[in-house]
Design an enzyme around this catalytic site. Sequence first.
Site, short mmCIF file in Angstrom:
data_model
loop_
_atom_site.label_atom_id
_atom_site.label_comp_id
_atom_site.label_asym_id
_atom_site.label_seq_id
_atom_site.Cartn_x
_atom_site.Cartn_y
_atom_site.Cartn_z
N LYS A 23 0.84 -1.21 0.00
CA LYS A 23 0.00 0.00 0.00
C LYS A 23 0.87 1.26 0.00
O LYS A 23 0.64 2.17 -0.79
CB LYS A 23 -0.90 -0.06 1.25
CG LYS A 23 -1.81 1.12 1.45
CD LYS A 23 -2.93 0.77 2.41
CE LYS A 23 -2.56 0.92 3.86
NZ LYS A 23 -2.54 2.30 4.33
N ARG A 122 -7.90 12.45 12.70
CA ARG A 122 -6.46 12.17 12.87
C ARG A 122 -5.64 13.47 12.88
O ARG A 122 -5.97 14.42 12.19
CB ARG A 122 -5.99 11.19 11.78
CG ARG A 122 -6.72 9.86 11.95
CD ARG A 122 -6.31 8.84 10.95
NE ARG A 122 -4.93 8.45 11.11
CZ ARG A 122 -4.29 7.65 10.27
NH1 ARG A 122 -4.91 7.17 9.22
NH2 ARG A 122 -3.04 7.33 10.49
N SER A 165 8.11 9.24 11.84
CA SER A 165 6.94 9.04 10.99
C SER A 165 7.33 9.21 9.54
O SER A 165 7.79 10.28 9.12
CB SER A 165 5.85 10.05 11.36
OG SER A 165 4.93 10.18 10.29
N ASP A 312 2.51 -0.91 11.94
CA ASP A 312 1.19 -1.35 11.48
C ASP A 312 0.89 -2.80 11.85
O ASP A 312 -0.25 -3.25 11.73
CB ASP A 312 1.08 -1.17 9.96
CG ASP A 312 1.03 0.30 9.56
OD1 ASP A 312 0.71 1.14 10.43
OD2 ASP A 312 1.32 0.61 8.40
N ARG A 343 -5.50 2.37 18.30
CA ARG A 343 -5.24 0.92 18.21
C ARG A 343 -4.83 0.31 19.55
O ARG A 343 -4.96 -0.90 19.70
CB ARG A 343 -4.19 0.63 17.12
CG ARG A 343 -4.78 0.73 15.74
CD ARG A 343 -3.83 0.27 14.66
NE ARG A 343 -4.50 0.38 13.36
CZ ARG A 343 -3.89 0.58 12.21
NH1 ARG A 343 -2.58 0.71 12.17
NH2 ARG A 343 -4.58 0.65 11.09
N ARG A 386 -6.98 -2.92 10.00
CA ARG A 386 -6.00 -3.79 10.66
C ARG A 386 -6.58 -4.46 11.91
O ARG A 386 -6.20 -5.57 12.26
CB ARG A 386 -4.71 -3.02 10.99
CG ARG A 386 -4.07 -2.45 9.72
CD ARG A 386 -2.59 -2.36 9.74
NE ARG A 386 -2.14 -1.67 8.53
CZ ARG A 386 -1.94 -2.25 7.35
NH1 ARG A 386 -2.12 -3.55 7.20
NH2 ARG A 386 -1.54 -1.54 6.30
C1 S3P Z 1 2.85 4.99 6.18
C2 S3P Z 1 3.51 5.31 7.33
C3 S3P Z 1 3.07 4.90 8.67
C4 S3P Z 1 2.04 3.79 8.62
C5 S3P Z 1 1.00 4.00 7.56
C6 S3P Z 1 1.64 4.15 6.19
C7 S3P Z 1 3.38 5.47 4.89
O1 S3P Z 1 2.51 6.02 9.33
O2 S3P Z 1 1.42 3.63 9.88
O3 S3P Z 1 0.10 2.91 7.53
O4 S3P Z 1 3.00 4.93 3.84
O5 S3P Z 1 4.20 6.39 4.92
P1 S3P Z 1 3.45 7.04 10.14
O6 S3P Z 1 4.53 7.40 9.24
O7 S3P Z 1 2.62 8.23 10.48
O8 S3P Z 1 3.89 6.27 11.36
#
Ligand code: S3P
Length: 425
Positions: A23, A122, A165, A312, A343, A386
Amino acid sequence: MTDIKVSKLLKGLQGCVEIPADKSISHRAVMFSALARGRSLIKNFSSGADPHSTLEVFSGLGIEHKFIDEKTLEIFSDGVLHSPAKELDCGNSGTTMRLMSGILAGQKFDSVMIGDESLSKRPMRRVIEPIALMGGEIQSHDGHAPLRVFGRRLKGIDYVSKIASAQVKSCVLLAGLFADGLTTVTEPCVSRNHTELMLKYLGADLNVEGKKVSIRRSLLEAREIEICGDISSAAYFIVAGLIVPGSDIILKNVGLNPTRTGILDVAAQMGGNIEILDERECAGECVGDIRVKYSQLKACEIGGEIIPRLIDELPVIAVLATQAQGQTIVKDAGDLRNKESDRIAAVVKELKKIGADIVETPDGFIINGKTSILGGVEVETYHDHRLAMSLYVAGLIAEKEILIKDFQWVDISFPEFLNLFQSLD
Ligand code: S3P
């Protein structure tokens, strides 16, 4: 709304499944191809609703795409986005909204991004603040969507992020792609690096030094991008294979980028029987097949630098821990409360209902194992794909049937989930 029932498997999972596309990489393939000049070909694109939200956002920005078959698409772009006629709908996708904040902040037009009920709750200040430091402007509803992005001339910054992040890091790097001068992001520990790998693959002027990534304004080159399978989707099969007695399965074509493989490290530490076969490379990403066998597991501690590498997977790791002997402690994972649902609260509440010995902490949970999953109840999914998939895996070892409410949320990342599981029965 689709409720489903799941009950104990009478024999182990057996066979081989091809894990559908990642994804995170699918989002980036669309975004970066749209910013590149020419025709890009994306192979093995995700069928999840979230990457399709990104595709729709770019249609709203005047970038055309054409599906050649269900999973292959072409994107045609002159590298220039166009002022949208209406709001850009990011659906349930935090990745779409946060990465697009960086892209839209440096355009010559204004835009508005909206999201569904869950996305609108969010936190968005984590991207609004660095964009403001770059001279950009994003108005929000008290830090939440809808986001009104005013296109501005941006300047590079040296940004030290408080959280690890990938969404924040990518937002700033993408704004940096349109900014004057050098943009640098430093994170407390390394989060997934798909943005860095793909931008480099498409020719961006980008440099990585440990936890620090720098970028300068660059033109991207349209290329063919083949997307590997999603380790976050494979995670449900990994855990099921480890906890359903008699299982022996092979998961094909799984992305093994080291910034995503924390679940494999945890499984190994717990004593799980996992083997990596046929490691190879695909569009700059490391890929392989994973063989998983039923295993006797022991508890472990999960915290610190590994957290972004399995963020995740923590809901399904909680299910795994119920079958490990001893006390598993998950800590330093407070950001789990800011995902599609809280979560930590959701996993603890629903796993308790089905018989797990699990306690909530501010930044994680503590699980005492090994316990029987009793089942015989209804569980909730909190608009969270999830959660739905993790509860399904728990149901495969439950003494009595579990009814999972609103299971349709799986379509956000993994519409093939049920069919693939049923093919291994
Ligand atoms: C993602 C980063 C993660 C993850 C999300 C997808 C991405 O979030 O939890 O499902 O594709 O960059 P964070 O970067 O905010 O932790």
